[in-house]
Design a protein around this motif. Structure first.
Motif, short mmCIF file in Angstrom:
data_model
loop_
_atom_site.label_atom_id
_atom_site.label_comp_id
_atom_site.label_asym_id
_atom_site.label_seq_id
_atom_site.Cartn_x
_atom_site.Cartn_y
_atom_site.Cartn_z
N GLY A 95 0.86 -1.18 0.00
CA GLY A 95 0.00 0.00 0.00
C GLY A 95 0.89 1.22 0.00
N TYR A 96 0.90 1.95 -1.12
CA TYR A 96 1.82 3.09 -1.28
C TYR A 96 1.03 4.39 -1.12
CZ TYR A 96 4.83 6.41 -3.84
OH TYR A 96 5.58 7.48 -4.23
N ILE A 97 1.52 5.27 -0.25
CA ILE A 97 0.85 6.54 -0.01
C ILE A 97 1.77 7.66 -0.48
CG2 ILE A 97 -0.23 8.03 1.72
CD1 ILE A 97 -0.37 5.45 3.52
N PRO A 98 1.50 8.23 -1.68
CA PRO A 98 2.40 9.27 -2.18
C PRO A 98 2.27 10.55 -1.36
CG PRO A 98 0.54 8.94 -3.69
CD PRO A 98 0.39 7.93 -2.59
N GLN A 99 3.27 11.42 -1.50
CA GLN A 99 3.31 12.64 -0.70
C GLN A 99 2.08 13.51 -0.92
OE1 GLN A 99 6.97 14.83 -0.98
NE2 GLN A 99 6.30 16.37 0.46
N ASP A 100 1.58 13.54 -2.15
CA ASP A 100 0.39 14.37 -2.44
C ASP A 100 -0.92 13.59 -2.23
OD1 ASP A 100 0.30 12.63 -4.54
OD2 ASP A 100 0.52 14.14 -6.11
N TYR A 101 -0.86 12.47 -1.55
CA TYR A 101 -1.98 11.58 -1.21
C TYR A 101 -2.48 10.74 -2.39
CZ TYR A 101 -2.22 15.22 2.40
OH TYR A 101 -1.91 16.15 3.36
N GLY A 102 -2.40 11.26 -3.61
CA GLY A 102 -2.84 10.50 -4.79
C GLY A 102 -4.32 10.17 -4.80
N LEU A 103 -5.15 11.01 -4.18
CA LEU A 103 -6.60 10.75 -4.15
C LEU A 103 -7.27 11.40 -5.36
CD1 LEU A 103 -7.08 11.53 -0.36
CD2 LEU A 103 -7.02 9.25 -1.41
N VAL A 104 -8.48 10.93 -5.68
CA VAL A 104 -9.26 11.55 -6.76
C VAL A 104 -10.19 12.58 -6.11
CG1 VAL A 104 -10.77 11.16 -8.72
CG2 VAL A 104 -9.14 9.38 -8.02
N ASP A 105 -9.87 13.85 -6.30
CA ASP A 105 -10.55 14.95 -5.60
C ASP A 105 -12.06 14.98 -5.79
OD1 ASP A 105 -8.61 16.09 -4.12
OD2 ASP A 105 -8.17 17.73 -5.53
N GLU A 106 -12.51 14.62 -7.00
CA GLU A 106 -13.94 14.75 -7.31
C GLU A 106 -14.76 13.61 -6.69
OE1 GLU A 106 -14.57 17.56 -8.78
OE2 GLU A 106 -12.39 17.85 -8.98
N LEU A 107 -14.10 12.51 -6.37
CA LEU A 107 -14.83 11.36 -5.82
C LEU A 107 -14.99 11.51 -4.30
CD1 LEU A 107 -13.27 8.30 -7.71
CD2 LEU A 107 -15.33 9.59 -8.29
N SER A 108 -15.95 10.77 -3.75
CA SER A 108 -16.19 10.81 -2.31
C SER A 108 -15.11 10.01 -1.58
CB SER A 108 -17.56 10.22 -1.99
OG SER A 108 -17.53 8.82 -2.21
N VAL A 109 -15.11 10.15 -0.27
CA VAL A 109 -14.20 9.38 0.58
C VAL A 109 -14.41 7.89 0.34
CG1 VAL A 109 -13.73 8.78 3.00
CG2 VAL A 109 -13.98 11.19 2.33
N ALA A 110 -15.67 7.45 0.37
CA ALA A 110 -15.96 6.01 0.20
C ALA A 110 -15.49 5.52 -1.18
CB ALA A 110 -17.45 5.76 0.37
N GLU A 111 -15.73 6.32 -2.23
CA GLU A 111 -15.33 5.91 -3.58
C GLU A 111 -13.81 5.82 -3.71
OE1 GLU A 111 -19.13 7.75 -6.08
OE2 GLU A 111 -17.47 9.06 -5.49
N ASN A 112 -13.09 6.74 -3.07
CA ASN A 112 -11.63 6.68 -3.10
C ASN A 112 -11.11 5.41 -2.42
OD1 ASN A 112 -9.74 9.04 -4.10
ND2 ASN A 112 -11.68 9.98 -3.52
N ILE A 113 -11.70 5.08 -1.26
CA ILE A 113 -11.22 3.90 -0.53
C ILE A 113 -11.53 2.63 -1.33
CG2 ILE A 113 -11.39 2.59 1.63
CD1 ILE A 113 -12.22 5.20 3.02
N GLU A 114 -12.62 2.67 -2.10
CA GLU A 114 -13.06 1.48 -2.84
C GLU A 114 -12.20 1.19 -4.09
OE1 GLU A 114 -17.07 1.96 -4.16
OE2 GLU A 114 -17.27 -0.12 -4.81
N LEU A 115 -11.50 2.21 -4.61
CA LEU A 115 -10.80 2.06 -5.89
C LEU A 115 -9.89 0.83 -6.01
CD1 LEU A 115 -9.88 5.71 -7.02
CD2 LEU A 115 -11.43 4.10 -8.15
#
Ligand SMILES: Nc1ncnc2c1ncn2[C@@H]1O[C@H](COP(=O)(O)OP(=O)(O)O)[C@@H](O)[C@H]1O
Ligand SMILES: [Mg+2]
Length: 231
Positions: A95-115
């Motif tokens: 599980g790699y966590i990049p410095q800029d978090y690498g999240l998809v800003d437009e998606l919800s918290v739940a959708e990001n975790i589900e990816l």
């Protein structure tokens, strides 16, 4: 613990990596790294900007290819894997966590975790069960439907940790996880990594130039000009 009994989740021998800059000169980012990490161990790699920390993490995560040397991650020798197998490692072993978090800003918290579960082809009901479980563990249940772009830095970091954990990897790699956080939030994030290590026996490798994170390390290493030393 008897050293003979330790299960190493990362083994690196004589790892070299160089880049070419815009003008064609060679930059030696890693100059013969030897490194190992055991199951359930929290390692902090400390060192100044430009010393090679991000390059090392990306190679362990299968995002960059080693140039020379041996890199074994979760029992897989990365030098022998093709691109599909490396993608599998990235999605399930690490599980790699990049410095800029690498999240998809437009998606919800739940959708990001589900990816990562979507990418792994997990059926919907199982995906939702696991997202709920990990969100509750991390303390994100109240934020599930919020778009990520509306969150604070500390909240984004927690979402990034949840996403990295959702496929139950053996190894968590975090690049400068406290860089954008105040001291209170940094301490909370480091406590969370400690709980993850203890609860799931995950290997946690954190690279950082923030001296405040070193207190949390089981083992502290220093990176300097592409070389790694035990502190
Ligand atoms: N994609 C790249 N292309 C060219 N040079 C790079 C690239 N990535 C990193 N470098 C160089 O490699 C060295 C190590 O960088 P990095 O691993 O990002 O260090 P750190 O994370 O410790 O700041 C630096 O000199 C950096 O400029
Ligand atoms: Mg870096």
């Amino acid at each position: 613990m008897d050293p003979g009994e330790r299960e190493y989740t990362i083994i690196i021998r004589n790892l070299w990596k160089s880049y070419r800059d815009g003008r064609g000169s060679v930059i030696h980012a890693l100059k013969g790294i030897d490194f190992h990490a055991a199951k359930g161990e929290m390692i902090v790699i400390h060192g100044p900007s430009g010393s090679g920390k991000t390059t090392l993490l990306k190679i362990i995560a299968g995002l960059e290819k080693p140039e020379r040397g041996v890199v074994v991650v979760g029992g897989y020798d990365l030098g022998y894997l093709d691109d599909d197998q490396l993608a599998m490692i990235r999605n399930t072993v690490v599980g790699y966590i990049p410095q800029d978090y690498g999240l998809v800003d437009e998606l919800s918290v739940a959708e990001n975790i589900e990816l990562p579960l979507l990418i792994a082809g997990i059926p919907k009901s199982e995906r939702h069960r696991r997202v709920k479980e990990i969100a509750s563990y991390i303390g994100l249940t109240d934020l599930m439907s919020r778009p990520v772009k509306s969150l604070s830095g500390g909240q984004k970091q927690r979402v990034a940790i949840a996403r990295a954990l959702v496929n139950t990897p053996k190894i968590i790699l975090a690049d400068e996880p406290t860089a954008n956080l105040d001291w209170d939030n940094s301490a909370k994030i480091m406590e969370l990594f400690k709980h993850v290590k203890e609860d799931f026996e995950t290997t946690v490798v954190i690279v950082s130039h923030d001296p405040r994170v070193t207190d949390y390390a089981d083992r502290l290493l220093t990176m300097s000009d592409g070389k790694l030393k035990e502190y």
